[in-house]
Structures are given as structure tokens and as C-alpha cells.
Design an enzyme around this catalytic site. Structure first.
Site, PDB file in Angstrom:
ATOM      1  N   ARG A 154      -5.798   5.636 -17.992  1.00 60.85           N
ATOM      2  CA  ARG A 154      -4.988   4.512 -17.507  1.00 60.85           C
ATOM      3  C   ARG A 154      -4.112   4.023 -18.656  1.00 60.85           C
ATOM      4  NH1 ARG A 154      -4.964   3.334 -12.304  1.00 60.85           N
ATOM      5  NH2 ARG A 154      -7.189   2.907 -12.238  1.00 60.85           N
ATOM      6  N   GLY A 176      -2.232   1.833  -9.481  1.00 58.02           N
ATOM      7  CA  GLY A 176      -3.135   2.770  -8.805  1.00 58.02           C
ATOM      8  C   GLY A 176      -4.441   2.109  -8.417  1.00 58.02           C
ATOM      9  N   HIS A 197       2.953   7.262 -12.190  1.00 60.99           N
ATOM     10  CA  HIS A 197       2.051   8.039 -13.045  1.00 60.99           C
ATOM     11  C   HIS A 197       2.815   9.161 -13.749  1.00 60.99           C
ATOM     12  CE1 HIS A 197      -1.091   5.998 -11.011  1.00 60.99           C
ATOM     13  NE2 HIS A 197      -1.579   6.961 -10.255  1.00 60.99           N
ATOM     14  N   CYS A 206      -3.311   9.978  -5.510  1.00 63.59           N
ATOM     15  CA  CYS A 206      -1.938   9.933  -6.027  1.00 63.59           C
ATOM     16  C   CYS A 206      -1.685  10.968  -7.138  1.00 63.59           C
ATOM     17  CB  CYS A 206      -1.610   8.534  -6.539  1.00 63.59           C
ATOM     18  SG  CYS A 206      -2.989   7.690  -7.324  1.00 63.59           S
ATOM     19  N   VAL A 247      -0.198  -0.784  -1.593  1.00 63.07           N
ATOM     20  CA  VAL A 247       0.242   0.383  -0.817  1.00 63.07           C
ATOM     21  C   VAL A 247       0.719  -0.052   0.570  1.00 63.07           C
ATOM     22  CG1 VAL A 247      -0.508   2.567   0.209  1.00 63.07           C
ATOM     23  CG2 VAL A 247      -1.285   1.936  -2.084  1.00 63.07           C
ATOM     24  N   THR A 252      -1.231  -5.874   3.525  1.00 66.37           N
ATOM     25  CA  THR A 252      -0.798  -6.836   2.497  1.00 66.37           C
ATOM     26  C   THR A 252      -0.981  -6.311   1.081  1.00 66.37           C
ATOM     27  OG1 THR A 252      -3.002  -7.795   2.658  1.00 66.37           O
ATOM     28  CG2 THR A 252      -1.257  -8.883   3.903  1.00 66.37           C
ATOM     29  N   ARG A 268     -11.728  12.545   2.694  1.00 62.15           N
ATOM     30  CA  ARG A 268     -10.979  13.697   2.169  1.00 62.15           C
ATOM     31  C   ARG A 268     -11.759  15.005   2.133  1.00 62.15           C
ATOM     32  NH1 ARG A 268      -8.659  10.404  -2.898  1.00 62.15           N
ATOM     33  NH2 ARG A 268      -7.127   9.156  -1.778  1.00 62.15           N
TER      34      ARG A 268
END
Ligand code: 25A
Ligand code: L14
Length: 352
Positions: free
Chosen positions: A249, A161, A256, A130, A16, A13, A101
Site C-alpha cells: 500500500r 482500494g 494502482h 482490482c 466504488v 454510497t 470469486r
């Protein structure tokens, strides 16, 4: 008959997750069934896949029984808790959060750069940040042709983001500002959820994305540095490419921008040679015609899978060094599309 997959989207939801549904719809992955998972807040909500309604369920470990492929973007803590449960039940997960990651046995993959790393997965594949993704897509064709010594990047990152709630916050602040209200006390999410202070983004710039490290860098900046090394060189601490970053930001909803200053190995390289390397490179669209004021812009990148590159020019005082401007939809190439693209590669290479 060729194989079909039982798929689950975790965080379905969110900003992304909703795009993962669209990208999966448009992908080559043969979907046998789709489960949409989120928190209890969203359980019972209906979303559409290929014209069929699907009811969102609360994610629990047992949600993953019988699932072959998980696409996840519900935040790092949710991934840490639930993805090992999914792997235990036989699923392969492509995770868009930062949770895994830097684990040595988790491939961190942008298919245009290091698709081959997918074959080393042990149930989890990580999708990079991203900002890292769009930068390495633009730099890889240059690195391949001319080598790469150093990268200095500044980002202009969209509000989305930080998730759907940050996007809602930006819109509310902009409305309040235009209505003549004082917006100093409006912010509750940005610069970063859970930090001590919050500042408005509307009509403002915030040089903080994610929390601060002891050395004065933000964690977002740390991620750009170490993810770039892991993706391009296979080692998060590799020294062969020097990277430094400043992440900012900006009050843009989606997509971006990045100014990327880089130095190649061969100081005789020209801008024309760089253009040749970028033309037709996978995932790259060159938009670079100063005479006609053609250059990438966030508004034009929204909804596209590509990474747009322009403003290519030489640093005339430092041979072999160049500037460029790179724009991509952070929710698509930066997140949902790169995740689904990784999953397409896993399917194609029979790695699920
Ligand atoms: O930790 P990370 O990795 O840094 O990620 C942090 C957050 O950033 C987003 C994403 O937020 C993530 O949660 N994100 C991550 N990577 C991103 C990227 N590359 C990125 N954003 C952009 N680019 P999000 O808001 O977009 O999506 C969050 C999704 O995760 C579900 N979720 C949350 N907790 C969960 C969970 N799912 C399972 N178990 C849990 N424990 C979340 O579902 C959403 O799908 P939801 O039900 O919590 O929210 C659905 C709707 O509810 C609103 N809402 C959000 N927070 C609250 C809320 N309503 C009431 N109270 C709240 N506190 C939202 O508007 C949403 O539409
Ligand atoms: O690491 O707030 O993938 O713009 C991506 C979005 C971190 C936060 C990640 C943002 C997240 C970032």
C-alpha cells in the site's frame, strides 16, 4: 421495443458504488429504473442518476423484488448474505467483492480476457480484484501472441482500494503530519480493517494488504495468484502459468501501479514485438517513450477506463523475460467500470 432493465446498486454510497452510478450513466445499458441500496447509515440520503434524484434505501432481501440486474460492492459479507436472495428473486448479479470469486460455477471475468466465460453464469458473475484486473488486461495480448510461462508482480496500491474510509484516514494523517503532529496513533483502518494492529499510511509504505495466510503471503497476494490462473486458464490452481506477488500500500489516493516481470514461451521475442502486441489491444494504452520521459502515472490515470502500460524492457540476462509498469484507476477499471462492462456484455449477449 428492445429490452430495458430494472437495476439495483448495492453499496451505492461507497467509493466504488458512487462510481458504479457514473459508469452506468455512461453505459449502453438501457435502464428502466435504478434502485440505490446501502446500509441503514445511508438510508434517506439522495444521489443523482441522469439528473434525477434517487433516495438511498436500506438493503434487505425484498429490495430485489422485480430487479433484473444487481451491481454490488458493499463488502464480502453483505454480498454473501444478500446476493443469493437477489438471485432467488430472478436477478443477475455482478459482484465486485471477493465473496464468490472462487466458486466453480461463478465466472470471474475481465471482458478483454475471458468474456466468453459469462455464458456459464448461474445468476452471479464475479469481478476480480482490482490489482488482478489491470495486470491481466496488460498481459493478455502478450500471452495471446507469445505464450506466458511466469509472472512476478509487485504492486503499489492506492488507499482507496480499502474503501472511502481508508481514503479519509490517509488525508487526515497527511494533514496531521504537515501540522507537526505525531501520527503513529492516528490509524484505525489500514493496513486492513479488523486486523489487530493499525499503522499510518501517510509518508509511509505498508507491505500488508488484507490479512496474512499461514505461508506468509497476504490474502491480497493469494488473490492475485489464483484469480490470474482462473481468468487466463479457467482453473484457480492451474500450473501452466507460474505467478507470485508482493502487494504494497502506498500513500496515493487513487490508481494502482504495478511492476510486472514476465517470461514468454518464445525466448526470441523482442521488445518491439511486445509493443506491437500491446498497441491497439483492447483496454490498453501504451505510454512508453523514455526519450521524452513518457510513462504511466497514477495522477494521469484517475477517471480513465483504460489500463496504461510503459517502461517495457528486456531482462538482458534472461532471454524471453521482460519488465513493464502498469497503472489503472482501481475504482474504475479495477472495480466500477469492469463491473458495468461485464453487465454491458451480459446485456449484449442476452444473458440476463
Ligand atoms: O469485504 P471486501 O470485499 O474486502 O470489501 C470491503 C470494503 O472495501 C470497499 C468497500 O468499502 C467495501 O465495503 N471495496 C470493495 N471492493 C473494493 C474495490 N475494488 C472496495 N473499495 C475499493 N475498490 P466502501 O466504504 O467504499 O463502500 C462500502 C459500501 O457498502 C455499503 N454497506 C456497508 N454495509 C452494508 C452496506 N450496504 C448494505 N448493507 C450493509 N450491511 C456502504 O454503505 C457503502 O455504500 P454505508 O451506508 O455503510 O456507508 C455510507 C457512508 O458511511 C461512511 N461510513 C462507512 N463506515 C462507517 C461510516 N459511517 C459511520 N460509521 C461507520 N462504521 C462511509 O464514509 C460512506 O460514505
Ligand atoms: O478483493 O484493500 O476486490 O486495496 C479490493 C481492494 C480487496 C482489498 C478485493 C484493497 C478488494 C483491496
Amino acid at each position: 421495443m428492445s429490452k430495458e432493465y430494472n437495476v439495483a446498486i448495492l453499496g451505492a454510497t461507497g467509493a466504488v458504488g458512487t462510481r458504479m452510478i457514473q459508469q452506468l450513466e455512461q453505459s449502453t445499458i438501457p435502464v428502466k429504473s435504478l434502485k440505490l441500496l446501502a446500509s441503514s447509515r445511508s438510508a434517506g440520503k439522495q444521489l443523482q442518476f441522469k439528473g434525477q434524484p434517487i433516495t438511498v434505501e436500506e438493503a434487505t432481501p425484498d429490495s430485489f423484488a422485480g430487479i433484473d440486474l444487481v451491481l454490488s460492492s458493499a463488502g464480502g459479507s453483505v454480498s454473501k448474505k444478500l446476493l443469493p436472495e437477489a438471485v432467488k428473486r430472478g436477478a443477475v448479479c455482478v459482484d465486485n467483492t471477493s465473496a464468490f470469486r472462487m466458486e466453480p460455477d461463478v465466472p470471474l471475468v475481465v471482458p478483454e480476457v475471458n468474456e466468453a466465460a459469462l455464458k456459464n453464469h448461474h445468476g452471479i458473475v464475479a469481478n476480480p480484484n482490482c490489482s488482478t484486473i489491470q495486470m491481466v488486461v496488460a498481459l493478455e495480448p502478450i500471452r495471446k501472441a507469445f505464450g506466458l510461462k511466469q509472472v512476478i508482480v509487485s504492486t503499489y496500491q492506492a488507499a482507496s482500494g480499502a474503501g472511502q474510509s481508508a481514503l479519509n484516514e490517509l488525508k487526515q494523517e497527511a494533514q496531521d503530519y504537515l501540522d507537526g503532529k505525531d501520527i503513529q496513533d492516528d490509524a484505525e483502518i489500514l493496513p486492513t480493517k479488523g486486523d489487530k494492529k493499525h499503522y499510518p499510511l501517510a509518508f509511509n509504505l505498508l507491505p500488508q494488504i488484507d490479512v496474512f495466510e499461514d505461508n506468509g503471503y497476504t490474502h491480497e497476494e493469494w488473490k492475485m495468484i489464483h484469480e490470474t490462473k482462473k481468468i487466463m486458464l479457467g482453473d484457480m490452481n492451474a500450473k501452466d502459468i507460474k505467478v507470485t506477488a508482493t502487494c504494497v500500500r502506498v500513500p496515493v489516493p487513487i490508481a494502482h501501479g504495478e511492476t510486472v516481470y514476465f517470461t514468454v514461451d518464445d525466448p526470441s521475442v523482442t521488445v518491439d514485438q511486445l509493443r506491437e502486441a500491446l498497441k491497439g489491444a483492447p483496454g490498453v494504452v501504451l505510454q512508453d517513450n523514455p526519450a521524452h520521459q513518457v510513462y504511466p502515472q497514477p495522477l494521469n490515470a484517475v477517471g480513465k477506463r483504460d489500463t496504461f502500460v510503459g517502461r517495457l524492457r528486456a531482462d538482458e540476462e534472461n532471454p524471453g523475460s521482460f519488465n513493464m509498469w502498469v497503472v489503472a484507476d482501481n475504482l474504475l477499471k479495477g472495480a466500477a467500470w469492469n463491473t458495468v462492462e461485464n453487465a454491458e456484455c451480459l446485456v449484449k449477449d442476452n444473458l440476463i
